[in-house]
Write a protein that holds these residues in place. Structure first.
Motif, PDB file in Angstrom:
ATOM      1  N   GLN A 100      -1.087  78.334 -57.730  1.00 28.12           N
ATOM      2  CA  GLN A 100      -2.190  78.323 -57.047  1.00 28.12           C
ATOM      3  C   GLN A 100      -2.724  79.507 -56.647  1.00 28.12           C
ATOM      4  N   ASN A 114     -11.427  70.239 -55.977  1.00 24.84           N
ATOM      5  CA  ASN A 114     -11.013  70.209 -54.633  1.00 24.84           C
ATOM      6  C   ASN A 114     -11.787  69.433 -53.604  1.00 24.84           C
ATOM      7  N   PHE A 149     -12.076  78.628 -54.626  1.00 24.03           N
ATOM      8  CA  PHE A 149     -12.023  77.322 -55.114  1.00 24.03           C
ATOM      9  C   PHE A 149     -12.831  76.747 -56.001  1.00 24.03           C
ATOM     10  N   LYS A 167      -6.625  80.930 -55.834  1.00 24.40           N
ATOM     11  CA  LYS A 167      -7.593  80.254 -54.666  1.00 24.40           C
ATOM     12  C   LYS A 167      -7.127  80.872 -53.353  1.00 24.40           C
ATOM     13  N   LEU A 179     -15.132  75.095 -48.795  1.00 19.22           N
ATOM     14  CA  LEU A 179     -14.143  75.680 -49.468  1.00 19.22           C
ATOM     15  C   LEU A 179     -14.366  77.206 -49.623  1.00 19.22           C
TER      16      LEU A 179
END
Ligand SMILES: *[C@@H]1O[C@H](CO)[C@@H](O)[C@H](O)[C@H]1NC(C)=O
Ligand SMILES: *[C@@H]1O[C@H](CO)[C@@H](O)[C@H](O)[C@H]1NC(C)=O
Ligand SMILES: *[C@@H]1O[C@H](CO)[C@@H](O)[C@H](O)[C@H]1NC(C)=O
Ligand SMILES: *[C@@H]1O[C@H](CO)[C@@H](O)[C@H](O)[C@H]1NC(C)=O
Length: 735
Positions: free
Chosen positions: A464, A56, A49, A467, A45
């Motif tokens: 979001q 996640n 994240f 991220k 990731l």
């Protein structure tokens, strides 16, 4: 609208594809730079994240080990602990009335004491907190040889005589914090051979000497927070060889010397936060071979030798935040075990991947700016999580921006498309003029398209954004829309300058009558578009020099309000905005002013009979609005650039407001200024009004009204006296 929705769906699909790609990449065992594995899974990731409060990874590994517990600071008990849980029986008789006693512990907090009371010699823990004991006379604790913990905080103790603590051979912890102690005599702790903790916080102590610590051979924790120390004694650890923790936060220490920590080789934690240290001489820290934690934050350190940390091979946590420091590229080379590095509030103008690479075990890094995180792609947790333009959740910081980005995008796009359509359907005598206006509409329309995309991506990342921030700014989409915006502004600026110069030549030198032919005009326009294209493409040519020119913020507009960006991009942006655009702006203002003067002069000379005030006002108005819209659009940008040159800190939100509201002003107003208010449209409009009036108004009223409208519209026609010239100039002014 349907088209837009389709476009949006397409983008969504693309976004999903991107995420899927991340997932497939993940099956390669080692994650690529900026990506981290989900614990022992092979899924990777992105940096952003991790530790964002949302699971996640399937195994939630992205939210594990998020707290920065590097170093010792977090594992040490709180200094001002309460008395241990006490057993019920008291074995200290007699004891003072206001106190409570359990076994050998005596608690006299807030007992109204004015001096140390008579106490049995079996006492092991004595608390005299929050009384009114102002002084400690000689040998006041002499009999209390069993005492291990002594709490004397919040008494406003002022004088402690030299022999006050004599006899306390077993004392382990001594709390003297929150008192009024100004100085402590050397040798005062002579008998405290077992003392491990000495807490002197929040006193007005101005000076400590090496000899003060005589006898404290077991001392491991010394805290002198919030005092008035101006310096640390030379070789501070000479008498306290086992010291492992020293805290001098919030004093007035100005100087460290290379002999300050000479024998502190057992020291693990050193905190000198919030002092006034300016210079750290060579080898100051080199004796601190066991140091794991170093806090130098909130000082005035401007230079730190690259070798400052060379010997500190065990450092796990360094805090240099809020120093006006210039970091060296090889500043952190020796810190191979470092886990946490704080550089908050520090401008790193020479930031480079190489700077953080040697710290292989770094897991937490704290920066002043979001964009610095790109330079530490191997660090799992990096803060801050976004720049000022975007919030943690959203690309656009607030709803006003979100609504206006759509409104302005619509106005710009549809206004320009409308004019483009009008100009194509309605044949004008002046084809060359029409061509340039169409060009202008096209370039302005690009600005609208850019804003549409900003709006779309804002919706896409809603809730979001943090991220995706880095992925977004590095993405091709961001570069492309940044390119569109740049192309639009530059072509628009060049076209406006060109149109202005053309008008200027016709009006100021009316009799040379050298108007461009169609072929010349097409060449000029093509030239302008190519120039704009080149200007917008140049930053793609050399990624090393320009960096990610467009992806510097969530808006993908290369405003560069920040002084510390890569020099290449910064200089280029400066050249564009304060070079090309400022020059163009000056030319436009100058041309319109002299055009206006010239028209007024001819007006006075040739039309004495019909002093057409209305006409002059109309021309003046149009010129005024053309210059005004340019000024509104560009002056804030120029100011921003100049302020950033003067190294004024500019919040990211200012940039985003300028990009959303101010830059598109020109693009949105150009169709109005250059087409909708021209004689042709006015004529149509007047015809409509006339028809309307014929139906509803009286005959004589109508006449006078029509007359006045005719008067207002063609001031130049009257001045020039030649029909060809009349229409020509009106069209010239209009366009
Ligand atoms: C990952 O670790 C967990 C426990 O920590 C274990 O149950 C699991 O089998 C491991 N998975 C892999 C793929 O090694
Ligand atoms: C006990 O404390 C109260 C106030 O807290 C004070 O007025 C009183 O004099 C104290 N008694 C003794 C014996 O110290
Ligand atoms: C570093 O120091 C600053 C200022 O003293 C402080 O706010 C910050 O929390 C520290 N960082 C860490 C990781 O301890
Ligand atoms: C990094 O830390 C891990 C444990 O946290 C350790 O096993 C490893 O040896 C360290 N790496 C280096 C380069 O010291």
């Amino acid at each position: 609208m349907v088209l837009l929705l389709q476009l949006f769906a397409l983008l969504q699909a693309k976004g999903l594809a991107a995420v899927a790609k991340v997932d497939t990449d993940a099956y390669i065992h080692v994650c690529k730079k900026g990506y981290f594995p989900c614990g022992n899974l092979s899924i990777c990731l992105p940096q952003s994240f991790h530790c964002d409060g949302v699971k996640n990874c399937e195994n939630a590994a992205d939210e594990e080990n998020c707290d920065d517990d590097s170093g010792w600071t977090n594992s040490f008990p709180v200094a001002c602990q309460n008395l241990p849980e006490m057993a019920p029986k008291c074995s200290l008789h007699p004891y003072p009335k206001n106190c409570t006693c359990r076994e050998t512990h005596l608690e006299c907090t807030r007992a109204g004491l004015y001096s140390v009371p008579q106490i049995s010699s079996h006492v092991t823990v004595l608390s005299l907190k929050r009384n009114n004991i102002l002084s400690l006379p000689d040998e006041v604790f002499l009999m209390l040889t069993e005492m291990k913990y002594l709490y004397l905080q919040k008494n406003c103790l002022k004088t402690i005589s030299k022999k006050a603590f004599f006899g306390l051979f077993k004392l382990q912890n001594l709390y003297l914090n929150h008192n009024c102690i100004t100085s402590l005599t050397a040798g005062i702790f002579r008998d405290l051979h077992k003392l491990k903790w000495l807490i002197l916080d929040e006193n007005p102590i101005a000076k400590i000497s090496q000899q003060l610590f005589t006898g404290l051979q077991s001392l491991s924790y010394l805290s002198v927070v919030k005092n008035s120390l101006e310096a640390l004694p030379r070789n501070i650890c000479a008498q306290i060889p086992h010291i492992s923790w020293m805290d001098f936060a919030s004093n007035h220490i100005k100087l460290l010397t290379s002999s300050t920590f000479l024998t502190c080789d057992k020291l693990k934690v050193l905190c000198i936060r919030d002092n006034q240290i300016g210079i750290v001489p060579k080898k100051t820290f080199s004796p601190l071979r066991r140091l794991t934690d170093l806090d130098l934050s909130q000082n005035l350190i401007s230079k730190l030798l690259p070798s400052a940390f060379t010997e500190l091979r065990h450092l796990e946590k360094v805090n240099l935040s809020f120093n006006p420091i210039d970091l060296h590229l090889n500043q952190f080379d020796s810190l191979r075990l470092l886990k946490s590095l704080s550089l908050e509030g520090i401008e790193i103008s020479n930031i480079n991947l190489r700077m953080f690479l040697p710290m292989k075990n770094l897991s937490h890094i704290y920066f002043k700016k979001f964009r610095y995180c790109t330079y530490a792609p191997h660090v799992r947790v990096c803060t801050p999580l976004t720049d000022g333009i975007s919030t943690f959740e959203n690309l656009l910081a607030n709803n006003i921006q979100r609504i206006f980005v759509w409104v302005i995008a619509c106005v710009t796009c549809f206004g320009n498309l409308f004019v483009l359509g009008m100009r194509s359907f309605i044949q004008s005598e002046y084809k060359t003029q029409t061509l340039s206006i169409k060009s202008l509409c096209c370039s302005d329309c690009l600005m609208g398209i850019y804003l549409f995309f900003v709006g779309i991506f804002d919706i896409k990342y809603q809730g979001q954004y943090k991220k995706y921030a880095l992925i977004w700014m590095e993405s091709l989409q961001c570069r492309i829309i940044g390119f569109l915006a740049m192309l639009s502004t530059e072509v628009s600026v060049l076209l406006l300058t060109f149109l202005t110069l053309e008008k200027y030549l016709v009006i100021v030198f009316p009799f040379t009558n050298k108007r461009l032919g169609k072929c010349q005009m097409v060449t000029m326009l093509t030239g302008i578009w190519i120039t704009g294209f080149i200007l917008a493409t140049i930053p793609f040519w050399n990624e090393d020099f320009f960096g990610n020119y467009y992806g510097k913020n969530g808006m993908c507009f290369p405003m560069y309000s920040d002084q510390t960006e890569e020099t290449g991009g910064k200089i280029y942006s400066l050249g564009i905005f304060l070079g090309v655009n400022l020059l163009a702006f000056i030319i436009i203002v100058f041309s319109y002013v002299s055009m206006f003067c010239s028209i007024q002069k001819t007006g006075v000379q040739t039309s004495d009979l019909r002093k057409d005030r209305h006409g002059e006002v109309a021309v003046a108005n149009r010129f005024f609005f053309i210059v005004l819209s340019d000024a509104i659009c560009w002056i804030p940008v120029f100011l921003l650039k100049i302020l950033s040159l003067l190294e004024v800190e500019i919040p990211g939100t200012v940039t985003s407001w300028i990009v959303i509201f101010i830059l598109p002003v020109n693009s949105a107003l150009n169709p109005v200024l250059y087409t909708l208010t021209t004689s042709f449209f006015k004529e149509k409009f007047k015809q409509m009004i006339n028809r309307y009036q014929r139906k509803f108004l009286l005959k004589n009223e109508r006449k006078s009204l029509t007359a006045s409208i005719v008067w207002t519209d063609d001031p130049l026609a009257l001045n020039a006296g030649c029909l060809n010239q009349i229409t020509l100039e009106d069209e010239v002014i209009a366009t």
